[in-house]
Design a protein around this motif. Structure first.
Motif, PDB file in Angstrom:
ATOM      1  N   MET A   1     -26.329  27.804  10.195  1.00 32.14           N
ATOM      2  CA  MET A   1     -27.603  27.645   9.500  1.00 32.14           C
ATOM      3  C   MET A   1     -27.858  28.895   8.672  1.00 32.14           C
ATOM      4  SD  MET A   1     -29.216  24.801  10.708  1.00 32.14           S
ATOM      5  CE  MET A   1     -30.987  25.044  10.804  1.00 32.14           C
ATOM      6  N   VAL A   2     -28.313  28.702   7.440  1.00 32.33           N
ATOM      7  CA  VAL A   2     -28.585  29.840   6.569  1.00 32.33           C
ATOM      8  C   VAL A   2     -30.094  30.034   6.456  1.00 32.33           C
ATOM      9  CG1 VAL A   2     -28.201  30.846   4.292  1.00 32.33           C
ATOM     10  CG2 VAL A   2     -26.503  29.287   5.262  1.00 32.33           C
ATOM     11  N   THR A   3     -30.554  31.244   6.760  1.00 31.31           N
ATOM     12  CA  THR A   3     -31.970  31.564   6.564  1.00 31.31           C
ATOM     13  C   THR A   3     -32.046  32.722   5.563  1.00 31.31           C
ATOM     14  OG1 THR A   3     -32.189  33.303   8.229  1.00 31.31           O
ATOM     15  CG2 THR A   3     -32.323  31.030   9.028  1.00 31.31           C
ATOM     16  N   HIS A   4     -33.241  33.237   5.343  1.00 32.08           N
ATOM     17  CA  HIS A   4     -33.372  34.352   4.397  1.00 32.08           C
ATOM     18  C   HIS A   4     -32.764  35.632   4.950  1.00 32.08           C
ATOM     19  CE1 HIS A   4     -35.634  32.255   1.400  1.00 32.08           C
ATOM     20  NE2 HIS A   4     -36.479  31.807   2.311  1.00 32.08           N
ATOM     21  N   ASN A   5     -32.758  35.752   6.275  1.00 36.23           N
ATOM     22  CA  ASN A   5     -32.360  37.023   6.878  1.00 36.23           C
ATOM     23  C   ASN A   5     -30.957  37.049   7.459  1.00 36.23           C
ATOM     24  OD1 ASN A   5     -34.873  38.259   6.416  1.00 36.23           O
ATOM     25  ND2 ASN A   5     -35.716  37.031   8.092  1.00 36.23           N
ATOM     26  N   HIS A   6     -30.419  35.889   7.762  1.00 42.62           N
ATOM     27  CA  HIS A   6     -29.093  35.869   8.368  1.00 42.62           C
ATOM     28  C   HIS A   6     -28.444  34.511   8.179  1.00 42.62           C
ATOM     29  CE1 HIS A   6     -31.880  34.702  11.767  1.00 42.62           C
ATOM     30  NE2 HIS A   6     -31.111  33.642  11.628  1.00 42.62           N
ATOM     31  N   VAL A   7     -27.126  34.512   8.432  1.00 40.00           N
ATOM     32  CA  VAL A   7     -26.396  33.251   8.533  1.00 40.00           C
ATOM     33  C   VAL A   7     -26.090  33.090  10.017  1.00 40.00           C
ATOM     34  CG1 VAL A   7     -24.324  31.980   7.885  1.00 40.00           C
ATOM     35  CG2 VAL A   7     -25.397  33.526   6.227  1.00 40.00           C
ATOM     36  N   ARG A   8     -26.695  32.112  10.635  1.00 43.03           N
ATOM     37  CA  ARG A   8     -26.527  31.910  12.074  1.00 43.03           C
ATOM     38  C   ARG A   8     -25.381  30.930  12.320  1.00 43.03           C
ATOM     39  NH1 ARG A   8     -31.747  31.999  15.583  1.00 43.03           N
ATOM     40  NH2 ARG A   8     -31.246  34.200  15.234  1.00 43.03           N
ATOM     41  N   LEU A   9     -24.281  31.456  12.876  1.00 40.93           N
ATOM     42  CA  LEU A   9     -23.089  30.620  13.116  1.00 40.93           C
ATOM     43  C   LEU A   9     -23.329  29.665  14.276  1.00 40.93           C
ATOM     44  CD1 LEU A   9     -20.434  33.458  12.730  1.00 40.93           C
ATOM     45  CD2 LEU A   9     -21.056  31.752  11.020  1.00 40.93           C
TER      46      LEU A   9
ATOM     47  N   VAL B   1     -28.266  28.311  -5.833  1.00 40.80           N
ATOM     48  CA  VAL B   1     -29.112  27.166  -6.147  1.00 40.80           C
ATOM     49  C   VAL B   1     -29.180  26.297  -4.888  1.00 40.80           C
ATOM     50  CG1 VAL B   1     -29.447  25.202  -7.676  1.00 40.80           C
ATOM     51  CG2 VAL B   1     -28.310  27.276  -8.530  1.00 40.80           C
ATOM     52  N   GLY B   2     -30.379  26.001  -4.442  1.00 43.28           N
ATOM     53  CA  GLY B   2     -30.535  25.165  -3.255  1.00 43.28           C
ATOM     54  C   GLY B   2     -29.978  25.873  -2.031  1.00 43.28           C
ATOM     55  N   VAL B   3     -29.151  25.185  -1.248  1.00 45.53           N
ATOM     56  CA  VAL B   3     -28.609  25.774  -0.027  1.00 45.53           C
ATOM     57  C   VAL B   3     -27.188  26.295  -0.245  1.00 45.53           C
ATOM     58  CG1 VAL B   3     -30.036  24.462   1.572  1.00 45.53           C
ATOM     59  CG2 VAL B   3     -27.856  23.507   0.781  1.00 45.53           C
ATOM     60  N   ILE B   4     -26.745  26.321  -1.478  1.00 48.67           N
ATOM     61  CA  ILE B   4     -25.378  26.774  -1.752  1.00 48.67           C
ATOM     62  C   ILE B   4     -25.344  28.293  -1.809  1.00 48.67           C
ATOM     63  CG2 ILE B   4     -23.533  26.783  -3.476  1.00 48.67           C
ATOM     64  CD1 ILE B   4     -24.634  23.940  -4.276  1.00 48.67           C
ATOM     65  N   ILE B   5     -24.393  28.900  -1.073  1.00 45.65           N
ATOM     66  CA  ILE B   5     -24.164  30.329  -1.180  1.00 45.65           C
ATOM     67  C   ILE B   5     -22.979  30.506  -2.131  1.00 45.65           C
ATOM     68  CG2 ILE B   5     -23.739  32.467   0.057  1.00 45.65           C
ATOM     69  CD1 ILE B   5     -24.438  31.082   2.646  1.00 45.65           C
ATOM     70  N   PRO B   6     -23.169  31.240  -3.210  1.00 41.93           N
ATOM     71  CA  PRO B   6     -22.041  31.401  -4.138  1.00 41.93           C
ATOM     72  C   PRO B   6     -20.823  32.008  -3.431  1.00 41.93           C
ATOM     73  CG  PRO B   6     -24.061  32.265  -5.102  1.00 41.93           C
ATOM     74  CD  PRO B   6     -24.366  31.945  -3.672  1.00 41.93           C
ATOM     75  N   ASN B   7     -19.668  31.410  -3.629  1.00 40.76           N
ATOM     76  CA  ASN B   7     -18.368  31.865  -3.101  1.00 40.76           C
ATOM     77  C   ASN B   7     -18.198  31.710  -1.592  1.00 40.76           C
ATOM     78  OD1 ASN B   7     -17.712  32.710  -5.722  1.00 40.76           O
ATOM     79  ND2 ASN B   7     -18.645  34.712  -5.358  1.00 40.76           N
ATOM     80  N   TRP B   8     -19.160  31.094  -0.924  1.00 32.94           N
ATOM     81  CA  TRP B   8     -19.035  30.912   0.527  1.00 32.94           C
ATOM     82  C   TRP B   8     -19.344  29.474   0.912  1.00 32.94           C
ATOM     83  CZ3 TRP B   8     -17.292  34.790   3.731  1.00 32.94           C
ATOM     84  CH2 TRP B   8     -17.212  36.065   3.160  1.00 32.94           C
TER      85      TRP B   8
END
Ligand SMILES: [Ca+2]
Length: 329
Positions: free
Chosen positions: A60-68, A46-53
């Motif tokens: 930054m979180v995008t559709h294709n990757h999590v950019r550290l 939901v929103g910008v929350i990644i479940p369990n992470w």
């Protein structure tokens, strides 16, 4: 509501159910993947929350990757699993991508963690020094030329009981368990790393040659890690930079049902390794000029010896001939 809108809504829900079906089908094919310790597209709950992470810093979180980190100076980012892992034998597979504009200068790299404390920023690729647990470093920049005899990018592992300092200036070479060179940067194809911890043995493998096979980087036996630590990934840039991206993280449980399990309580043990690579002290190579001189004198001695033997031989032969002549006359 217009008929057009109704059709649009129908299409949307069909797509959604197809997506859910395939996502579910994927889970079913990976019975031993622990979804609570894995990160797979689509990331968003939901929103910008990644479940369990949880993520922090420049992440930054995008559709294709999590950019550290993006390809910019002085950034730190991390992504941490929010649930402690109680799987005794496991394999963590990380699909990652390190890329940037730098042709010769880029850095600093990233690290994959199985550690006691989560979400702690610090100087070790964006995580705290004197950590408890296991680190696998994907070090792209050689901070200290001459200290080690390998190229970068370099993958290495370290186990820490909270007392060891990661020496960035020497690329952690004095505390590493093992390592291997791995040219994983700026590749067009997918790059993966697998960290397997089974029966106290750590095996790190890479799939970076676009062959879809794991290639062993190193194996280290005699490693004790407690259960109940957290998985995480972090990355940092300094004067040099790169994009450090995570596409997916998959944790597989290697304990099969029916395996004989020992009853050792692993929850409170201190991380330890029974074998460390011997510390690489600054031993100067023997000076080439010295060894050259030595070789020259040895050769000279051998030559003199040989000449003496030949001369003595010839003299003895002549004496012998002389004696023979004397006998005949
Ligand atoms: Ca380094």
């Amino acid at each position: 509501m217009s008929e057009f809108n109704t059709i649009l809504i129908r299409i949307f829900f069909t797509c959604l159910s197809v997506t859910i079906f395939y996502a579910h089908a994927e889970w079913n094919t990976n019975d031993y993947m622990k979804r609570e310790h894995s990160l797979i597209k689509p990331y968003h709950g939901v929103g910008v929350i990644i479940p369990n992470w949880d993520f922090m810093g420049s992440t930054m979180v995008t559709h294709n990757h999590v950019r550290l980190t993006k390809d910019d100076q002085s950034l730190q980012g991390a992504l941490w699993n929010s649930l402690p892992c109680y799987v005794r034998n496991w394999e963590l597979q990380v699909h990652f991508k390190v890329h940037g504009h730098g042709k010769d200068l880029f850095g600093d790299g990233m690290a994959i963690w199985y550690a006691k404390d989560r979400m702690k920023p610090g100087a070790v690729f964006g995580y705290m020094d004197y950590f408890y647990g296991l680190a696998v470093f994907l070090d792209t920049y050689s901070n200290h030329n001459g200290e080690h005899n390998h190229q970068h990018p370099y993958i290495s592992a370290m186990v820490n009981n909270g007392t060891l300092h990661y020496d960035h200036d020497r690329d952690g070479t004095h505390t590493q368990l093992a390592g291997c060179e791995a040219k994983f940067r700026n590749l067009d194809h997918d790059t993966h790393i697998a960290i397997r911890y089974q029966d106290d043995t750590l095996t790190v493998s890479t799939d970076i040659e676009n062959k879809a096979v794991w290639k062993e980087c190193f194996v280290v036996k005699g490693i004790k890690l407690p259960t109940g630590y957290y998985f995480g990934v972090s990355a940092a840039t300094g004067d040099l930079s790169d994009n450090h991206d995570i596409m997916s993280i998959r944790l597989y449980e290697l304990d099969m049902p029916g395996d004989v399990k020992d009853d050792e309580d692993r929850t409170n043990i201190i991380p330890s390794a029974s074998f460390y690579e011997p510390p690489r002290e600054r031993i100067e190579d023997p000076k080439p000029s010295m060894s050259g001189v030595k070789t020259f004198f040895l050769m000279l001695l051998a030559a003199i010896g040989l000449i003496v033997i030949v001369i003595v031989g010839v003299m003895m032969y002549q004496k012998h001939q002389e004696n023979a002549r004397k006998r005949f006359y």
